[in-house]
Design an enzyme around this catalytic site. Structure first.
Site: not given
Length: 719
Positions: A278, A337, A360
């Site tokens: 991530c 995250h 994202d």
């Protein structure tokens, strides 16, 4: 009779224009300008000067493979005035004897990208002569009030567009550490790679004319880039890998910058780079978006929810030893995250929901058929407006889902605990023009436990109810009423239970005795407290297991059972130790260990669950700059590192990079480091850009992958 006007050559004034347009860091030789802001060019003529009454100069700009006036990817506009209502403007600046300085300006909504610039000269004789003047690149303009990405703070523009290094926060909510990163958005060839990325998208491949026409929209561009950073649908930049097997690529923890990743993607014919997780996806997206001119920052959310079924509940399952089980529904709480926020106006949602938007690039769920997420308004997330575009419901669940813990035994599931405030903590980003961490949790949610927070949660849940399965309706009904003792039993998650005093019986909590340093034994105690007037006999099953940062558990490597008798209102501690020799071979790259305890009373079926996540720490790399740093002058940099372990490590490689300081990433083969051995090397470089810079370093071996360090350095333009 006057001669025809002939162009001899053109000066695009790239160096001067680029300074005015804040693109001089990219190049001083190529023209890179921002929309909504004028730039000057000079035409030099072969035979005579420009005569306004005699000559008509018409400019043509084109972008994309199929330029079209109707789509806005081709524009025709004259020096005398606008032609065909073109929003592009040409103005006379200076008319010399054989030269003409002209100011050109793209509208603040023009499509960004690579443009061809042409001129047609129409003299009174009726002949028209066309000239190809050159190419330029048009970018978003956060300095222009008419641009959808306008940001009215110069310190914020410097941080979120111009700054080419930063920090990405990792670890856990109790131990937040900055990971230095080289964004390098102005490094050589990065702008070309970013434009190539747009051309490799599925949108461009399917319909290039429409794709190029839509490139004026930051909402559209952000979704295209978001999908292209991962490779799930296309030949995007990065392959994701959470398997712990990286033999055919690079362990995500080893990267220290985006430049090497983007250049590798380009050099291999746009083959996805192996591998990313991530923070790597978010860092590379930050590089691309800042390069294109969209203000962007990298965000870390600790205890981040991944709700796969859209009911705003993250289910976690434990066995009777306290070991967390792999989630059959794939719901997880990521230890941390990382995503991006991009600044833009939003005409596609109600007023008031522009500004910072969540994007994202980590491939988790699809959005309109592609693996991307956002842009989702941060304000919409805070207010529970989960029906607004794009993917706001999923973004809401990452910061505000509830957590449900279940005990699995004998084929049955018993609910242990429902936690309304464990997801979404210490949401962090780098501070403006500072190396400090900025906590922006209040941008995403009202204070946990407040009436506003629960009202927003229930509003979001209500919006998601339509079309949900019966299971989701059942989950919603559980959320909207308090849990009774007979239904749920006692509970604890790293803190004593907060139920009324007539219900609370026993509390469990973990406490570390020493800082959890890699290579050392982990010493901790289980604190037990009897808050009732009766004695309690407890059986407590303890376990430890490694976790990946996305919450996926690995098999347990340590277990213990404690039998504890507590007198009324008595507190006791139970000491525990996990030797390095026991955990070292089971540790994941993320260095996360979850210790759990599941307690039960002999005379009661009630269960008490407590757990704690430990992140093991390494000593950092030290970097010393030997002497003054001056552009185009030799500079020595000393890098000091050590093996923190009580065993020999092999295959040691040191990487060092820094935008404006090193032309490319430096890779030094170290080989073997003896136990707790300290070493240093000195690198020579010649800085080629002035101003505030950062050096990033990483040391990897067969036993560890990400011992990192950094050093900020100011480079003077001259002595």
């Amino acid at each position: 009779m006057a001669q025809e006007l002939e162009v001899a050559f053109i000066d695009l004034q790239s160096s001067w224009n680029n300074v005015q347009h804040h693109t001089e860091e990219i190049s001083s030789e190529r023209l890179l300008v921002r929309r909504g802001q004028a730039f000057n060019i000079t035409l030099y003529f072969r035979n005579r000067g420009f005569q306004p009454g005699l000559d008509n100069i018409i400019f043509v700009v084109e972008t994309g493979p199929l330029p079209d006036l109707a789509k806005g990817t081709r524009a025709i506009f004259s020096l005398a005035g606008r032609r065909e209502s073109s929003p592009w403007i040409a103005s006379l600046e200076t008319n010399g004897a054989t030269s003409l300085e002209v100011s050109l300006c793209a509208p603040p909504s023009a499509a960004i990208g690579r443009y061809l610039l042409k001129v047609h000269i129409d003299s009174l004789q009726g002949s028209v002569v066309a000239y190809h003047l050159g190419e330029f690149i048009l970018l978003f303009n956060p300095w222009c009030p008419g641009d959808a990405v306008y940001l009215d703070s110069e310190p914020q523009r410097q941080e979120y567009v111009v700054n080419d290094y930063g920090f990405i926060y990792q670890g856990n909510k109790n131990w937040i550490r900055p990971c230095p990163w080289n964004y390098g958005q102005f490094e050589e060839n990065i702008i070309d790679i970013c434009l190539e990325l747009l051309d490799k998208s599925l949108h461009f491949q399917i319909d290039p004319a429409t794709d190029c026409a839509l490139r004026g929209s930051p909402v559209y561009i952000s979704r295209v880039v978001c999908a292209m950073i991962n490779s799930n649908d296309d030949n995007g930049v990065l392959n994701g890998n959470w398997s712990e097997n990286y033999l055919d690529g690079i362990n995500p923890a080893e990267w220290t910058g985006s430049v090497a990743i983007l250049k590798q993607w380009h050099a291999t014919g746009c083959q996805p780079v192996r591998y990313g997780q991530c923070w790597v996806f978010a860092a590379v997206m930050c590089t691309v978006m800042r390069c294109l001119g969209i203000p962007t920052r990298v965000i870390t959310n600790f205890d981040s929810g991944h709700d796969t079924d859209g009911n705003l509940i993250i289910d976690e399952y434990y066995d009777n030893t306290g070991r967390i089980l792999e989630n059959k529904r794939k719901d997880t709480v990521w230890n941390f995250h990382v995503w991006n926020e991009c600044w833009m106006a939003r005409k596609d949602v109600p007023p008031g929901y522009g500004g910072w938007q969540v994007l994202d690039a980590t491939p988790q769920e699809t959005s309109n058929g592609l693996y991307c997420c956002g842009p989702a308004s941060v304000r919409a997330i805070k207010e529970g407006e989960v029906d607004l575009n794009y993917d706001t419901a999923f973004a809401f669940s990452m910061v505000n889902a509830d957590c449900m813990s279940w005990l699995v035994y004998g084929g049955m599931e018993q609910k242990l605990h429902q936690d309304t405030n464990s997801v979404g903590n210490f949401i962090s980003t780098k501070s403006i023009q500072s190396d400090e961490r900025d906590d922006i949790t209040e941008n995403y949610k009202y204070r946990e436990g407040s009436l506003q927070e629960r009202e927003v949660f229930l509003k979001a849940l209500q919006k998601l109810k339509a079309g949900r399965s019966q299971d989701s309706h059942r989950a919603a009904s559980q959320l909207s009423r308090p849990m009774s003792l007979s239904e749920d039993g006692p509970r604890s998650l790293d803190t004593p239970s907060l139920r009324p005093s007539d219900v609370v019986q026993v509390s469990l909590k973990f406490q570390l005795l020493d800082p959890p340093n890699m290579g050392q034994d982990i010493r901790f105690v289980l604190l037990t407290l009897n808050m009732s007037p009766q004695s309690k006999d407890l059986k407590v099953n303890l376990s430890a297991q490694s976790l990946l940062h996305d919450g996926s558990p690995l098999p347990p490597f340590w277990q213990d059972t404690a039998f504890i008798t507590l007198s009324p209102e008595e507190a006791k501690t139970y000491p525990c130790k996990i030797p390095y020799s026991q955990y070292s071979q089971y540790l994941s790259t993320d260095k996360l260990i979850r210790i759990s305890a599941l307690g039960e009373e002999k005379s009661s079926p009630e269960k008490i669950l407590v757990n704690k996540i430990i992140t093991l720490a390494y000593p950092g790399i030290m970097i010393d700059v030997l002497g003054a740093a001056v552009v185009n002058q030799p500079l020595s940099v000393q890098v000091i590192f050590s093996n923190p372990l009580l065993e020999e490590v092999t295959d040691c490689v040191l990487t060092v990079e820094g935008s404006g300081l090193f032309k490319k990433q430096q890779r030094v083969l170290i080989g073997v480091l003896k136990p707790q051995h300290r070493a240093s090397i000195t690198l020579e470089t010649v800085p080629f850009k002035s101003g505030q810079r950062q050096i990033q370093a990483n040391l990897r071996s067969n036993k560890f992958k990400d011992i990192k360090g950094y050093r900020n350095i100011y480079v003077d333009f001259r002595l």
